[in-house]
Motif scaffolding. Sequence first.
Motif, mmCIF file in Angstrom:
data_model
loop_
_atom_site.group_PDB
_atom_site.id
_atom_site.type_symbol
_atom_site.label_atom_id
_atom_site.label_comp_id
_atom_site.label_asym_id
_atom_site.label_seq_id
_atom_site.Cartn_x
_atom_site.Cartn_y
_atom_site.Cartn_z
ATOM 1 N N VAL A 286 28.254 67.948 12.806
ATOM 2 C CA VAL A 286 28.294 67.432 13.925
ATOM 3 C C VAL A 286 28.108 65.690 13.979
ATOM 4 O O VAL A 286 28.731 64.803 14.807
ATOM 5 N N LEU A 287 27.007 65.532 13.036
ATOM 6 C CA LEU A 287 26.745 64.009 12.813
ATOM 7 C C LEU A 287 27.930 63.325 12.113
ATOM 8 O O LEU A 287 28.308 62.226 12.490
ATOM 9 N N SER A 288 28.585 64.077 11.263
ATOM 10 C CA SER A 288 29.788 63.338 10.612
ATOM 11 C C SER A 288 30.991 63.349 11.383
ATOM 12 O O SER A 288 31.727 62.416 11.550
ATOM 13 N N MET A 289 31.150 64.150 12.432
ATOM 14 C CA MET A 289 32.144 64.297 13.554
ATOM 15 C C MET A 289 31.821 62.755 14.364
ATOM 16 O O MET A 289 32.755 62.214 14.499
ATOM 17 N N TRP A 290 30.687 62.445 14.593
ATOM 18 C CA TRP A 290 30.526 61.427 15.568
ATOM 19 C C TRP A 290 30.707 60.160 14.602
ATOM 20 O O TRP A 290 31.010 59.309 15.088
ATOM 21 N N CYS A 291 30.389 60.254 13.312
ATOM 22 C CA CYS A 291 30.544 59.062 12.402
ATOM 23 C C CYS A 291 31.987 58.821 12.216
ATOM 24 O O CYS A 291 32.267 57.715 12.376
ATOM 25 N N VAL A 292 32.802 59.874 12.194
ATOM 26 C CA VAL A 292 34.549 59.626 11.982
ATOM 27 C C VAL A 292 34.804 58.912 13.386
ATOM 28 O O VAL A 292 35.633 58.215 13.447
ATOM 29 N N HIS A 293 34.379 59.476 14.401
ATOM 30 C CA HIS A 293 34.744 59.053 15.775
ATOM 31 C C HIS A 293 34.355 57.675 15.945
ATOM 32 O O HIS A 293 35.125 56.767 16.613
ATOM 33 N N ALA A 294 33.143 57.181 15.402
ATOM 34 C CA ALA A 294 32.620 55.862 15.360
ATOM 35 C C ALA A 294 33.429 54.778 14.650
ATOM 36 O O ALA A 294 33.587 53.785 15.062
ATOM 37 N N ASP A 295 33.621 55.336 13.418
ATOM 38 C CA ASP A 295 34.336 54.537 12.310
ATOM 39 C C ASP A 295 35.286 55.446 11.619
ATOM 40 O O ASP A 295 34.939 56.181 10.835
ATOM 41 N N PRO A 296 36.477 55.248 11.731
ATOM 42 C CA PRO A 296 37.495 56.100 11.079
ATOM 43 C C PRO A 296 37.586 55.847 9.684
ATOM 44 O O PRO A 296 38.316 56.777 8.908
ATOM 45 N N HIS A 297 36.968 54.841 9.090
ATOM 46 C CA HIS A 297 36.812 54.695 7.650
ATOM 47 C C HIS A 297 35.727 55.502 7.011
ATOM 48 O O HIS A 297 35.662 55.607 5.978
ATOM 49 N N PHE A 298 35.180 56.369 7.819
ATOM 50 C CA PHE A 298 34.082 57.359 7.249
ATOM 51 C C PHE A 298 34.931 58.509 6.704
ATOM 52 O O PHE A 298 34.397 59.190 5.986
ATOM 53 N N THR A 299 36.071 58.689 7.141
ATOM 54 C CA THR A 299 36.828 59.824 6.598
ATOM 55 C C THR A 299 37.292 59.696 5.300
ATOM 56 O O THR A 299 37.284 58.633 4.600
ATOM 57 N N MET A 300 37.970 60.640 4.762
ATOM 58 C CA MET A 300 38.627 60.471 3.133
ATOM 59 C C MET A 300 40.008 60.647 3.184
ATOM 60 O O MET A 300 40.546 61.204 4.028
ATOM 61 N N ASP A 301 40.705 60.003 2.255
ATOM 62 C CA ASP A 301 41.950 60.481 1.890
ATOM 63 C C ASP A 301 42.031 60.477 0.280
ATOM 64 O O ASP A 301 42.299 59.374 -0.219
ATOM 65 N N MET A 302 41.831 61.497 -0.305
ATOM 66 C CA MET A 302 41.478 61.622 -1.656
ATOM 67 C C MET A 302 42.901 61.242 -2.361
ATOM 68 O O MET A 302 42.599 60.449 -3.688
ATOM 69 N N LYS A 303 44.154 61.459 -2.099
ATOM 70 C CA LYS A 303 45.030 61.069 -2.705
ATOM 71 C C LYS A 303 45.300 59.468 -2.995
ATOM 72 O O LYS A 303 45.723 59.192 -3.948
ATOM 73 N N TYR A 304 44.715 58.712 -2.066
ATOM 74 C CA TYR A 304 44.909 57.259 -2.547
ATOM 75 C C TYR A 304 43.284 56.882 -2.596
ATOM 76 O O TYR A 304 43.036 55.563 -2.672
ATOM 77 N N ALA A 305 42.472 57.523 -3.279
ATOM 78 C CA ALA A 305 41.196 57.129 -3.933
ATOM 79 C C ALA A 305 40.447 56.557 -2.610
ATOM 80 O O ALA A 305 39.649 55.563 -3.163
ATOM 81 N N ASP A 306 40.568 56.994 -1.464
ATOM 82 C CA ASP A 306 39.747 56.722 -0.287
ATOM 83 C C ASP A 306 38.624 57.626 -0.084
ATOM 84 O O ASP A 306 39.056 58.746 0.419
ATOM 85 N N TYR A 307 37.456 57.501 -0.539
ATOM 86 C CA TYR A 307 36.331 58.469 -0.503
ATOM 87 C C TYR A 307 35.340 58.314 0.705
ATOM 88 O O TYR A 307 34.450 58.655 0.507
ATOM 89 N N GLY A 308 35.808 57.252 1.512
ATOM 90 C CA GLY A 308 34.885 57.094 2.640
ATOM 91 C C GLY A 308 33.553 56.402 2.339
ATOM 92 O O GLY A 308 33.856 55.338 1.367
ATOM 93 N N VAL A 309 32.551 56.577 3.008
ATOM 94 C CA VAL A 309 31.273 55.801 2.889
ATOM 95 C C VAL A 309 30.675 56.558 1.702
ATOM 96 O O VAL A 309 30.277 57.714 1.816
ATOM 97 N N PRO A 310 30.480 55.822 0.649
ATOM 98 C CA PRO A 310 29.610 56.572 -0.425
ATOM 99 C C PRO A 310 28.585 57.427 0.000
ATOM 100 O O PRO A 310 27.547 57.149 0.503
#
Length: 328
Positions: free
Chosen positions: A186-210
């Motif tokens: 639930v906290l992660s859901m809120w983080c994604v809503h607050a900042d879309p950069h929290f999500t991942m897109d592994m194909k493009y080496a985007d792993y979100g917030v370390p």
Amino acid sequence: MMVVYAHMTSGFVRDFFFLFHMPLFFIIAGYLFRPCADLKAYLGRKSLHLLVPYGFFMALLYAPSLYQAAGDEKALSSALLAMVLGGRDLESGLSPFWFVTCFWATQQLVNVLMTRLSLRTTGGVMLGMLCLAMANQYGFRELWLIGNLNVVLMAAPCFYLGHLVAHYRIDVERPRVLLLTAGIGVLSMWCVHADPHFTMDMKYADYGVPVLSLLGAVAMTLVLMALSRQLARLPLVAPLVGLVGEASMVIMFVHLGIQVTLDQHGMVEALAPRWCLMVTLPVLMYLLVRHNGWTRLLCLGDPTVLSERRARRHEQRQNGYALASNQY
């Protein structure tokens, strides 16, 4: 089913699914993983299971593009190069194919490590790989390897974490564990809503917030594991969801091809019926191909037909030896 939905929409729901829907596959694979000391046999078995369907569906779905490029030497060379490189070069209907080569390499690497090193030492290697993954994300985002093998730097730690869940026999349905993982989810859901950069897109080496994004992905995976165990106890739901699970490889390979075709012809634009088509048609394809040995090999990586042929050849040789011996 979440992967299909995430690939056909945008916004918060898509971003939230992207946080965990690809790490989930690696974590679950690690959970089910059993080390195999026979590296050659493991390599052969997993190559048949993953790379044969990869090559077959690649040729099947790329055939129209190759046909269109046949008269243009530059376009044809570019298309053939993309097929060879895979990874980020595969777009449109072939976009998900990067996962297969990355998953195959992850399995092989972790199997070598787990059969040669201790669990703790392997953990140290995984920590180093996570650091390299962060370096790839923040310092060399445009750098990628053939087959997207650079993503193994994040995929292997996910795989290892899943194996730890199984090794330490963590009960995902235990109230205390479920409450903790659901809370982090639930906290992660809120983080994604607050900042879309929290999500991942592994194909493009985007792993979100370390660390934090990975923690959210692991928590959501454990929640879904607990949910799936509950669904497995429902007599009407379990067979249907189980069938979709069995067909997951075919769904992965063809669902975006269906979406591209629907877009090109302006068909079925409503979200719900399009989602149903993109799940149902691959499941129907799976039901067709599983009834023939050769299609099971090409589409599902099932080598049974090859084993049967080897057994028949061996029997014929034995019969030939016996006949020759009797004649002598």
